[in-house]
Scaffold this motif. Sequence first.
Motif, PDB file in Angstrom:
ATOM      1  N   SER A  26      42.448  36.720  54.607  1.00  0.00           N
ATOM      2  CA  SER A  26      43.151  37.059  53.372  1.00  0.00           C
ATOM      3  C   SER A  26      42.201  37.713  52.375  1.00  0.00           C
ATOM      4  O   SER A  26      40.988  37.486  52.408  1.00  0.00           O
ATOM      5  CB  SER A  26      43.769  35.809  52.734  1.00  0.00           C
ATOM      6  N   LEU A  27      42.791  38.524  51.513  1.00  0.00           N
ATOM      7  CA  LEU A  27      42.057  39.166  50.432  1.00  0.00           C
ATOM      8  C   LEU A  27      42.663  38.791  49.091  1.00  0.00           C
ATOM      9  O   LEU A  27      43.887  38.702  48.961  1.00  0.00           O
ATOM     10  CB  LEU A  27      42.086  40.686  50.580  1.00  0.00           C
ATOM     11  N   LEU A  28      41.796  38.575  48.108  1.00  0.00           N
ATOM     12  CA  LEU A  28      42.217  38.362  46.728  1.00  0.00           C
ATOM     13  C   LEU A  28      41.587  39.457  45.880  1.00  0.00           C
ATOM     14  O   LEU A  28      40.368  39.684  45.971  1.00  0.00           O
ATOM     15  CB  LEU A  28      41.769  37.002  46.190  1.00  0.00           C
ATOM     16  N   LEU A  29      42.363  40.130  45.070  1.00  0.00           N
ATOM     17  CA  LEU A  29      41.858  41.168  44.175  1.00  0.00           C
ATOM     18  C   LEU A  29      42.163  40.762  42.744  1.00  0.00           C
ATOM     19  O   LEU A  29      43.327  40.609  42.370  1.00  0.00           O
ATOM     20  CB  LEU A  29      42.486  42.520  44.496  1.00  0.00           C
ATOM     21  N   LEU A  30      41.114  40.538  41.964  1.00  0.00           N
ATOM     22  CA  LEU A  30      41.249  40.073  40.583  1.00  0.00           C
ATOM     23  C   LEU A  30      40.951  41.213  39.625  1.00  0.00           C
ATOM     24  O   LEU A  30      40.006  41.978  39.825  1.00  0.00           O
ATOM     25  CB  LEU A  30      40.283  38.913  40.286  1.00  0.00           C
ATOM     26  N   ASP A  31      41.741  41.291  38.565  1.00  0.00           N
ATOM     27  CA  ASP A  31      41.552  42.309  37.534  1.00  0.00           C
ATOM     28  C   ASP A  31      41.628  41.641  36.176  1.00  0.00           C
ATOM     29  O   ASP A  31      42.567  40.875  35.895  1.00  0.00           O
ATOM     30  CB  ASP A  31      42.620  43.395  37.659  1.00  0.00           C
ATOM     31  N   ILE A  32      40.636  41.902  35.318  1.00  0.00           N
ATOM     32  CA  ILE A  32      40.629  41.307  33.978  1.00  0.00           C
ATOM     33  C   ILE A  32      41.726  41.941  33.133  1.00  0.00           C
ATOM     34  O   ILE A  32      41.795  43.168  33.010  1.00  0.00           O
ATOM     35  CB  ILE A  32      39.267  41.501  33.296  1.00  0.00           C
ATOM     36  N   ASP A  33      42.571  41.105  32.564  1.00  0.00           N
ATOM     37  CA  ASP A  33      43.673  41.605  31.743  1.00  0.00           C
ATOM     38  C   ASP A  33      43.143  42.223  30.449  1.00  0.00           C
ATOM     39  O   ASP A  33      42.323  41.619  29.747  1.00  0.00           O
ATOM     40  CB  ASP A  33      44.645  40.463  31.408  1.00  0.00           C
ATOM     41  N   VAL A  82      43.159  36.751  34.013  1.00  0.00           N
ATOM     42  CA  VAL A  82      43.106  37.723  35.098  1.00  0.00           C
ATOM     43  C   VAL A  82      44.449  37.787  35.815  1.00  0.00           C
ATOM     44  O   VAL A  82      45.205  36.813  35.847  1.00  0.00           O
ATOM     45  CB  VAL A  82      42.006  37.364  36.130  1.00  0.00           C
ATOM     46  N   SER A  83      44.722  38.952  36.367  1.00  0.00           N
ATOM     47  CA  SER A  83      45.839  39.125  37.286  1.00  0.00           C
ATOM     48  C   SER A  83      45.260  39.163  38.692  1.00  0.00           C
ATOM     49  O   SER A  83      44.201  39.759  38.918  1.00  0.00           O
ATOM     50  CB  SER A  83      46.594  40.422  36.985  1.00  0.00           C
ATOM     51  N   ILE A  84      45.934  38.534  39.643  1.00  0.00           N
ATOM     52  CA  ILE A  84      45.389  38.415  40.998  1.00  0.00           C
ATOM     53  C   ILE A  84      46.438  38.837  42.022  1.00  0.00           C
ATOM     54  O   ILE A  84      47.576  38.363  41.994  1.00  0.00           O
ATOM     55  CB  ILE A  84      44.935  36.980  41.304  1.00  0.00           C
ATOM     56  N   GLY A  85      46.034  39.743  42.891  1.00  0.00           N
ATOM     57  CA  GLY A  85      46.859  40.114  44.032  1.00  0.00           C
ATOM     58  C   GLY A  85      46.311  39.483  45.296  1.00  0.00           C
ATOM     59  O   GLY A  85      45.100  39.389  45.469  1.00  0.00           O
ATOM     60  N   VAL A  86      47.204  39.037  46.175  1.00  0.00           N
ATOM     61  CA  VAL A  86      46.798  38.387  47.417  1.00  0.00           C
ATOM     62  C   VAL A  86      47.517  39.055  48.582  1.00  0.00           C
ATOM     63  O   VAL A  86      48.734  39.293  48.515  1.00  0.00           O
ATOM     64  CB  VAL A  86      47.121  36.882  47.404  1.00  0.00           C
ATOM     65  N   ALA A  87      46.787  39.348  49.622  1.00  0.00           N
ATOM     66  CA  ALA A  87      47.374  39.916  50.841  1.00  0.00           C
ATOM     67  C   ALA A  87      46.730  39.262  52.038  1.00  0.00           C
ATOM     68  O   ALA A  87      45.567  38.844  51.999  1.00  0.00           O
ATOM     69  CB  ALA A  87      47.186  41.428  50.896  1.00  0.00           C
TER      70      ALA A  87
END
Length: 281
Positions: free
Chosen positions: A141-148, A236-241
Motif C-alpha cells: 500500500s501507498l500513503l500520500l500526505l499533503d499539508i493542507d 494533512v490530507s491523505i490518499g491511500v491506494a
Amino acid sequence: MLNFIATGLVVSGVGILVCSVFPIWKLMALLPREALRQSWYVLTALIMIFIIGYTAYIGVFWGAHERLANLVVPGIFFLGACFVLLVNYLSLKTTRDIQRMPVLEQESITDPLTELYNRRYLDRCLATEIDRANRYGISLSLLLLDIDHFKRINDSYGHQVGDVVLAELAQVIVNSVRTTDVVTRYGGEEIMVMAPSTPLETAVDLAARLRETIERESVDVPAKLHPELKELRITVSIGVASFQDGNDHETLIQSVDEALYRAKRNGRNCVSTVRPATTQP
C-alpha cells in the motif's frame, strides 16, 4: 659536478621516502581494525630500511661518481622513492574514497531538508516491492500526505517557517510508522509512505492515526524566524491506494494521487482511498 648531482638525487630520495611515511600513518588511522594495519606496519619498516640504505650509500660512495654511468644507481634510488610516495598517496586517496562512498550514496537518495528518502529511492524500492507483490502475492500500500493550505503558511510566515513545518512533519511521520515502511519526500509538501506487506484496510488505519497525530501535534517555530509565532498547528490530507495483481508502478502512483485529490475535494484533513484498476495484458 657528477658527485653533487648523485648526492642530490640520493638525498632527495631520502626526503621523499620520509614524506611517504605520512600518508601511511594517515591511512592506518582510517583503518577500523588493528589486523588491517599490520601490512602497513611492515611497509613502514621497509621504508625505514630504505632510508638507512640510502643514507649508507651516500657515506660509502661519496666522491665515487666520476662518470655519467655512475648516476644510474642514484637515479634509480630517486625514482624508486617517487614510486613509493605515489603508491602510498594513491592508497590513502583510495581508502578515503571508499569510506566516502556510503556517505555519497546516502546523500544521493536523501532529501537534505527533511532527511527523508527522495523520489529516486522511492522509485527504486517501489519497483522492487511491486515485483515481490506480483511474484508472491504480497500486499502493498501507498500513503500520500499533503499539508493542507501549505502555500498560505509560506505566504503568511515565510518559506523558512514552511521548511520547519516540513522537517518536523517528516519526523512525526517517521516516528509513527514501522521501520520497514519507506518514508520519502515525494515533492513539494507531499510525503509518500510505502508500506510493504500491508493491505488496504491496515493502510487506511495507519493513515487515520497519522492524520490524528499530526492534527494533535504542534510545530515549534524558532523565535529568530518569527518572534510572534511560537507554535503552529497543521493538518494533512491523505490518499491511500493498494496494489492489485497486474498493476505497474505508474498505475499505483496514479491511484494514490487520485485518492489524495479526493481527500482534498472532500474538505481536506481527511483520508480517502482508491483501488487501482488492474492493468489489462
